[in-house]
Design an enzyme around this catalytic site. Structure first.
Site, mmCIF file in Angstrom:
data_model
loop_
_atom_site.group_PDB
_atom_site.id
_atom_site.type_symbol
_atom_site.label_atom_id
_atom_site.label_comp_id
_atom_site.label_asym_id
_atom_site.label_seq_id
_atom_site.Cartn_x
_atom_site.Cartn_y
_atom_site.Cartn_z
ATOM 1 N N CYS A 48 50.358 60.417 40.836
ATOM 2 C CA CYS A 48 49.430 59.337 40.473
ATOM 3 C C CYS A 48 48.550 59.722 39.293
ATOM 4 O O CYS A 48 48.189 58.880 38.480
ATOM 5 C CB CYS A 48 48.546 58.984 41.661
ATOM 6 S SG CYS A 48 49.481 58.432 43.092
ATOM 7 N N ASP A 133 48.956 31.684 35.595
ATOM 8 C CA ASP A 133 48.893 30.673 36.661
ATOM 9 C C ASP A 133 48.598 31.303 38.019
ATOM 10 O O ASP A 133 48.619 30.630 39.042
ATOM 11 C CB ASP A 133 50.197 29.875 36.729
ATOM 12 C CG ASP A 133 51.422 30.762 36.985
ATOM 13 O OD1 ASP A 133 51.272 32.003 37.132
ATOM 14 O OD2 ASP A 133 52.546 30.222 37.042
#
Length: 217
Positions: A48, A133
């Site tokens: 990570c 959207d």
């Protein structure tokens, strides 16, 4: 049981979260931008760490594409800030919103769960891409041991944005600048008007003419 969460085309939950840049409401945070939400199991882990550093370096590329990024972890905002400082990744603080731990219930709403523990984060790394959207356009799930390919994430964003606004699809291994495919539902005559650079059909043994290419519009 299948992993719960969003399906492609579903609207993102309008969650609230504490981040390294303050409290946000997801829909307001996105505004008219695209968004990428990527999870990592926890801070101070080697895979990570490399990913967050890479994301910070690519911040300008995502910004050029009108994309906002949020990194999700089970750890606290303070841990995120400490991690960025320890790893010399101060730019992360500016370019990435790190989503905090206490929102395990919200994280379940976007598919970051295992079926056995519906309200906790699973030990996997997931990428979600949302359109302006607020709907899910792409989801990729990686095991925690395999670092994500951020060049591929940029590539799919380019494809998603191009195909959202033009009547084209991108073929296998497509990269920006390559020819694209005319969608099968578009009649030949309309395609010729829509793509003045020309439409080229690839010959197939079957004689069918459905592989139609045009230079990237």
């Amino acid at each position: 049981a299948a992993m719960p969460g969003l399906l492609l085309g579903d609207e993102a939950p309008n969650f609230e979260a504490e981040t390294t840049q303050g409290r946000i409401r997801f829909h307001d945070f996105l505004g008219d931008s695209w968004g990428i939400l990527f999870s990592h199991p926890r801070d101070f882990t080697p895979v990570c760490t490399t990913e967050l550093g890479r994301a910070a370096k690519l911040a300008s590329e995502f910004s050029k594409r009108n994309v906002k990024m949020i990194a999700l972890s089970i750890d606290s905002v303070q841990d995120h800030l400490s991690w960025s400082k320890v790893r010399g990744m101060g730019r992360c603080k500016e370019s990435l919103h790190c989503w905090a731990a206490g929102l395990r219930r919200s994280s379940g709403a976007v598919g970051q769960t295992s079926s056995a523990e519906p309200l906790t984060l699973s030990p996997c790394a997931q990428v979600f891409v949302f359109g302006p959207d607020k709907k899910l356009k792409l989801s990729i799930l990686y095991p925690a041991t395999t670092g994500r390919n951020f060049d591929e994430i940029l590539r799919v964003v380019d494809s998603l944005q191009l195909t959202a606004y033009k009547k084209v699809a991108t073929p296998v291994d497509w990269k920006p600048g390559d020819s694209v495919m005319v969608v099968p539902t578009l009649p030949d005559e309309e395609a010729k008007k829509l793509f003045p650079k020309g439409v080229f059909t690839k010959d197939l043994p079957s004689g069918k003419k459905y592989l139609r290419y045009t230079p990237q519009p």
